[in-house]
Scaffold this motif. Structure first.
Motif, PDB file in Angstrom:
ATOM      1  N   TRP A 205       0.848  -1.197   0.000  1.00  0.00           N
ATOM      2  CA  TRP A 205       0.000   0.000   0.000  1.00  0.00           C
ATOM      3  C   TRP A 205       0.883   1.248   0.000  1.00  0.00           C
ATOM      4  CZ3 TRP A 205      -5.236  -1.359   0.399  1.00  0.00           C
ATOM      5  CH2 TRP A 205      -6.132  -0.283   0.353  1.00  0.00           C
ATOM      6  N   PRO A 206       0.938   1.998  -1.118  1.00  0.00           N
ATOM      7  CA  PRO A 206       1.746   3.236  -1.154  1.00  0.00           C
ATOM      8  C   PRO A 206       1.133   4.316  -0.250  1.00  0.00           C
ATOM      9  CG  PRO A 206       1.216   2.457  -3.370  1.00  0.00           C
ATOM     10  CD  PRO A 206       0.342   1.696  -2.421  1.00  0.00           C
ATOM     11  N   VAL A 207       1.976   4.960   0.535  1.00  0.00           N
ATOM     12  CA  VAL A 207       1.497   6.036   1.414  1.00  0.00           C
ATOM     13  C   VAL A 207       2.421   7.239   1.302  1.00  0.00           C
ATOM     14  CG1 VAL A 207       0.387   4.539   3.122  1.00  0.00           C
ATOM     15  CG2 VAL A 207       2.806   5.105   3.388  1.00  0.00           C
ATOM     16  N   LYS A 208       1.886   8.403   1.629  1.00  0.00           N
ATOM     17  CA  LYS A 208       2.752   9.559   1.784  1.00  0.00           C
ATOM     18  C   LYS A 208       2.247  10.415   2.931  1.00  0.00           C
ATOM     19  CE  LYS A 208       0.488  11.862  -2.126  1.00  0.00           C
ATOM     20  NZ  LYS A 208       0.623  12.383  -3.461  1.00  0.00           N
ATOM     21  N   GLY A 209       3.164  11.121   3.569  1.00  0.00           N
ATOM     22  CA  GLY A 209       2.797  11.975   4.690  1.00  0.00           C
ATOM     23  C   GLY A 209       2.078  13.212   4.194  1.00  0.00           C
ATOM     24  N   TRP A 210       1.147  13.702   4.987  1.00  0.00           N
ATOM     25  CA  TRP A 210       0.403  14.890   4.613  1.00  0.00           C
ATOM     26  C   TRP A 210       1.278  16.108   4.868  1.00  0.00           C
ATOM     27  CZ3 TRP A 210      -1.777  19.424   6.415  1.00  0.00           C
ATOM     28  CH2 TRP A 210      -2.811  19.960   5.632  1.00  0.00           C
ATOM     29  N   GLY A 211       1.341  17.046   3.901  1.00  0.00           N
ATOM     30  CA  GLY A 211       2.294  18.137   4.024  1.00  0.00           C
ATOM     31  C   GLY A 211       1.690  19.520   4.198  1.00  0.00           C
ATOM     32  N   GLY A 212       0.409  19.604   4.481  1.00  0.00           N
ATOM     33  CA  GLY A 212      -0.229  20.914   4.561  1.00  0.00           C
ATOM     34  C   GLY A 212       0.008  21.626   5.883  1.00  0.00           C
ATOM     35  N   ASN A 213      -0.435  22.883   5.942  1.00  0.00           N
ATOM     36  CA  ASN A 213      -0.264  23.673   7.155  1.00  0.00           C
ATOM     37  C   ASN A 213      -1.388  23.449   8.163  1.00  0.00           C
ATOM     38  OD1 ASN A 213       2.096  24.986   6.341  1.00  0.00           O
ATOM     39  ND2 ASN A 213       0.877  26.350   5.056  1.00  0.00           N
ATOM     40  N   THR A 214      -2.564  23.133   7.661  1.00  0.00           N
ATOM     41  CA  THR A 214      -3.682  22.897   8.565  1.00  0.00           C
ATOM     42  C   THR A 214      -3.865  21.391   8.739  1.00  0.00           C
ATOM     43  OG1 THR A 214      -5.070  23.086   6.624  1.00  0.00           O
ATOM     44  CG2 THR A 214      -4.922  25.012   8.042  1.00  0.00           C
ATOM     45  N   ALA A 215      -4.649  21.033   9.752  1.00  0.00           N
ATOM     46  CA  ALA A 215      -4.870  19.609   9.991  1.00  0.00           C
ATOM     47  C   ALA A 215      -5.590  19.002   8.796  1.00  0.00           C
ATOM     48  CB  ALA A 215      -5.713  19.430  11.243  1.00  0.00           C
ATOM     49  N   PRO A 216      -5.161  17.815   8.326  1.00  0.00           N
ATOM     50  CA  PRO A 216      -5.879  17.169   7.237  1.00  0.00           C
ATOM     51  C   PRO A 216      -7.257  16.736   7.713  1.00  0.00           C
ATOM     52  CG  PRO A 216      -4.270  15.664   8.159  1.00  0.00           C
ATOM     53  CD  PRO A 216      -4.092  16.979   8.858  1.00  0.00           C
ATOM     54  N   SER A 217      -8.167  16.521   6.775  1.00  0.00           N
ATOM     55  CA  SER A 217      -9.536  16.227   7.182  1.00  0.00           C
ATOM     56  C   SER A 217      -9.685  14.780   7.655  1.00  0.00           C
ATOM     57  CB  SER A 217     -10.492  16.521   6.036  1.00  0.00           C
ATOM     58  OG  SER A 217     -10.077  15.862   4.868  1.00  0.00           O
ATOM     59  N   GLN A 218      -8.746  13.906   7.287  1.00  0.00           N
ATOM     60  CA  GLN A 218      -8.840  12.515   7.729  1.00  0.00           C
ATOM     61  C   GLN A 218      -7.460  12.020   8.109  1.00  0.00           C
ATOM     62  OE1 GLN A 218     -10.497  11.012   4.178  1.00  0.00           O
ATOM     63  NE2 GLN A 218     -12.550  11.606   4.749  1.00  0.00           N
ATOM     64  N   THR A 219      -7.388  11.079   9.058  1.00  0.00           N
ATOM     65  CA  THR A 219      -6.077  10.546   9.432  1.00  0.00           C
ATOM     66  C   THR A 219      -5.483   9.712   8.296  1.00  0.00           C
ATOM     67  OG1 THR A 219      -7.200   8.727  10.519  1.00  0.00           O
ATOM     68  CG2 THR A 219      -6.486  10.546  11.907  1.00  0.00           C
ATOM     69  N   ILE A 220      -6.346   9.016   7.558  1.00  0.00           N
ATOM     70  CA  ILE A 220      -5.897   8.252   6.392  1.00  0.00           C
ATOM     71  C   ILE A 220      -6.868   8.557   5.260  1.00  0.00           C
ATOM     72  CG2 ILE A 220      -5.523   5.945   5.406  1.00  0.00           C
ATOM     73  CD1 ILE A 220      -5.106   4.921   8.287  1.00  0.00           C
ATOM     74  N   ASN A 221      -6.361   9.062   4.167  1.00  0.00           N
ATOM     75  CA  ASN A 221      -7.239   9.416   3.051  1.00  0.00           C
ATOM     76  C   ASN A 221      -6.761   8.680   1.805  1.00  0.00           C
ATOM     77  OD1 ASN A 221      -9.199  10.600   1.553  1.00  0.00           O
ATOM     78  ND2 ASN A 221      -8.249  12.631   1.490  1.00  0.00           N
ATOM     79  N   THR A 222      -7.509   7.670   1.390  1.00  0.00           N
ATOM     80  CA  THR A 222      -7.084   6.807   0.287  1.00  0.00           C
ATOM     81  C   THR A 222      -7.786   7.193  -0.999  1.00  0.00           C
ATOM     82  OG1 THR A 222      -6.743   5.025   1.850  1.00  0.00           O
ATOM     83  CG2 THR A 222      -6.931   4.401  -0.466  1.00  0.00           C
ATOM     84  N   THR A 223      -7.024   7.291  -2.081  1.00  0.00           N
ATOM     85  CA  THR A 223      -7.636   7.593  -3.363  1.00  0.00           C
ATOM     86  C   THR A 223      -7.054   6.684  -4.445  1.00  0.00           C
ATOM     87  OG1 THR A 223      -5.935   9.249  -3.814  1.00  0.00           O
ATOM     88  CG2 THR A 223      -7.989  10.054  -2.890  1.00  0.00           C
ATOM     89  N   ILE A 224      -7.835   6.528  -5.492  1.00  0.00           N
ATOM     90  CA  ILE A 224      -7.349   5.876  -6.711  1.00  0.00           C
ATOM     91  C   ILE A 224      -7.227   6.983  -7.745  1.00  0.00           C
ATOM     92  CG2 ILE A 224      -7.943   4.302  -8.565  1.00  0.00           C
ATOM     93  CD1 ILE A 224      -8.509   2.367  -6.718  1.00  0.00           C
ATOM     94  N   HIS A 225      -6.114   7.066  -8.385  1.00  0.00           N
ATOM     95  CA  HIS A 225      -5.977   8.111  -9.381  1.00  0.00           C
ATOM     96  C   HIS A 225      -5.042   7.640 -10.473  1.00  0.00           C
ATOM     97  CE1 HIS A 225      -2.110   9.214  -7.391  1.00  0.00           C
ATOM     98  NE2 HIS A 225      -2.749   8.744  -6.342  1.00  0.00           N
TER      99      HIS A 225
END
Ligand SMILES: [Zn+2]
Length: 563
Positions: free
Chosen positions: A412-432
């Protein structure tokens, strides 16, 4: 799991009305309080029955059949309950059960079963054709609805379709941009809110694939052209499952992206309650507290050495294990990895760590791990970092995607969230769709999850502090120093209108360039465990004999994926 005011309760009532006419059976509807129950019966359900010519044919001549609490129809009966009334939930067999706003059910008397389990036990008579419909605005990640959705084998997310590139994507609040979003002075924030309110500023959603900027009007088209997509599957494909969880983002609700932007500016000048309201009620996602978490969390080398004096030896799987997971960081060449046994409450035992190639990750999936008591495990999931720009070139991202394609169920590929505000979910999975660099090769579909590493680092640090995380005996110095390579530092202080201070703390390296791979790998292993719900299992499973000895379902030990 949904935001407020998006038609959730209406959907539930339509389902009940459909059943009355098409496939009737005893029905129960449970609301959080007696008051909300009576309002729903008087203002929604009875008018709904009377106003529809087709449903009206099911009403009997006896007026008292519509009395509050129970509605007797020609085809079936509808019973009402509320969360403070165990008797209301405990009386008769039910085929259709609707639990509305389940996260608002009051805390249950400790001796009683949770209202969800209590009500659910009523379905056993009709177990072959019964249906349970649970809906709620979320509260915390540990709330009934968030855990229930997470534990469903099929989790569907409402994805919008980009009007430019037609790509389906899960809406992500972090991709919503507008002028003045990051203002920090209360007066400036208020002014941005005002300008959003009168339409002087329009927010734009940036497409995850083509980076087209989607304004409020085009956004409504994007929502209308959207679809429910099973997380981890291509659009239109769903795993075979009797339990389906649905997540609807507030970005898709009626107020639109401009409504969400306005609410965000309001929340930013409010207190934690306002922030919580924004995430749970407006966005429809669980909220776990401030973006910075607990500033006092620490991990130091001494703790790791102390923990290494007790517990298991390398490769030794403890008897309490319920799963084995792996986390991998991505270096310029190859990967660093950690392998962990996970048990209830997310206790973790390190089994192995080191460096390996992508092929060796594939091989590791075949290895069998055995406890002293003879339980056997294979690695259930490997979360692999997609590679950051500072440690790898973009072709490493492609390598990880290609690796995942060879074992899509496990890698399962993952990456850390890099924004300034809190992300909306602890784990956000997408297909793209991923286009390899170089421009000559064709894009291919990939799956990845953006994870809130700050949140998972907090969980890991708590677990180390509580000694529910263990390295193995004789652990190497390299591992220890990397586990202790980061600390929480104050990165921002915001002053609120009432002059109080809000501090934002983040996990950062103790010194520039210090290696932190095994810390990251461990975080990814913890993410893998949470994706699987591997630590949610009951510590002491109820044996059949114990069930017989307890009277029945009302002892609170009904097994259910809902808790
Ligand atoms: Zn697009």
């Amino acid at each position: 799991m949904k935001p407020v005011q998006c038609g959730g309760s209406e959907t539930g009532r339509n389902w009940i009305f459909r059943n009355i006419d098409v496939a009737p059976g005893p029905t129960m509807i449970v609301f959080p309080t007696e008051q909300s129950c009576r309002e729903n019966v008087d203002e929604r359900i009875i008018p709904g029955l009377k106003d529809s010519p087709q449903l009206r044919t099911h009403i009997t001549e006896k007026a008292h059949d519509l009395k509050k609490g129970t509605i007797h129809l020609r085809s079936c009966s509808i019973y009402m309950g509320w969360a403070g009334s165990p008797q209301a939930l405990a009386s008769r067999p039910i085929r259709y059960l609707l639990l509305d706003e389940v996260d608002k059910y009051t805390a249950w008397n400790g001796k009683e079963a949770d209202p969800v389990n209590l009500a659910r036990a009523r379905l056993t008579t009709y177990k072959h054709n019964s249906k349970l419909f649970v809906l709620s605005t979320p509260t915390t990640p540990e709330g009934v609805i968030a855990r229930g959705v997470k534990n469903c084998p099929d989790v569907r997310e409402f994805c919008i379709r980009c009007p430019e590139c037609q790509e389906l994507q899960a809406p992500d609040f972090a991709r919503l941009e507008w002028e003045g979003r990051d203002e920090s002075e209360p007066d400036d924030i208020k002014e941005v809110g005002r300008r959003l309110g009168v339409g002087e500023i329009e927010p734009e959603y940036v497409c995850d694939r083509c980076e087209a900027r989607i304004g409020p009007l085009a956004w409504r088209q994007a929502v209308r052209a959207g679809e429910w997509v099973s997380v981890g599957f291509p659009p239109g494909e769903h795993p075979l499952s009797r339990e389906v969880g649905f997540r609807l983002s507030g970005l898709c609700a009626i107020p639109g992206i401009e409504g969400v932007a306005r609410e965000w500016m309001k929340a930013r000048i409010g207190d934690m309650g306002a922030l919580q309201y924004f995430y749970t009620n407006i966005l429809g996602v669980p909220f776990w507290g401030d973006a910075g978490g607990d500033p006092n969390l620490k991990v130091d080398a001494r703790q790791i050495y102390d923990l290494a004096t007790e517990g298991c030896r390398r490769y030794q799987v403890p008897d309490w294990a319920t799963s084995v997971v792996m986390g991998a960081d991505t270096a310029k060449v190859g990967h660093q990895y950690t392998i962990y046994a996970v048990g209830s409450g997310y206790q973790m035992q390190l089994l192995d760590y080191g460096e390996c190639s992508g092929d060796e990750i594939l091989k590791a999936l075949d290895k069998e791990w055995t406890t002293p008591g003879g339980k056997r495990f294979k690695i259930r999931r490997v979360c692999v970092d997609l590679g950051g720009s500072n440690t790898a070139t973009s072709t490493r991202t492609e390598d990880v995607y290609r690796l995942a394609q060879r074992e899509p169920a496990h890698i399962w590929p993952v990456k850390g969230w890099g924004g300034n505000t809190a992300p909306s979910q602890t784990i956000n999975t997408t297909i793209h769709s991923y286009t390899p660099p170089g421009g000559k090769r064709s894009p291919f579909d990939v799956k990845s999850s953006v994870v809130d590493v700050g949140y998972f680092k907090d969980l890991l640090a708590q677990s180390i502090n509580q000694a529910t995380w263990h390295p193995f005996q004789g652990i190497g110095r390299d591992f220890v120093s990397q586990m202790a390579s980061e600390e929480k530092r104050l990165v921002e202080t915001k002053i609120k209108p009432d002059k109080s201070r809000v501090e934002v703390w983040r996990w950062l390296p103790r010194s520039v360039g210090v290696a932190n791979h095994y810390w990251d790998c461990t975080v990814y292993a913890l993410v893998a465990a949470h994706m699987l719900g591997a630590g949610d299992v009951e510590p002491e499973p109820v044996t059949p004999r114990e069930i017989e000895e307890r009277s029945t379902w009302d002892t609170g030990r009904i097994s259910s994926s809902w808790l």
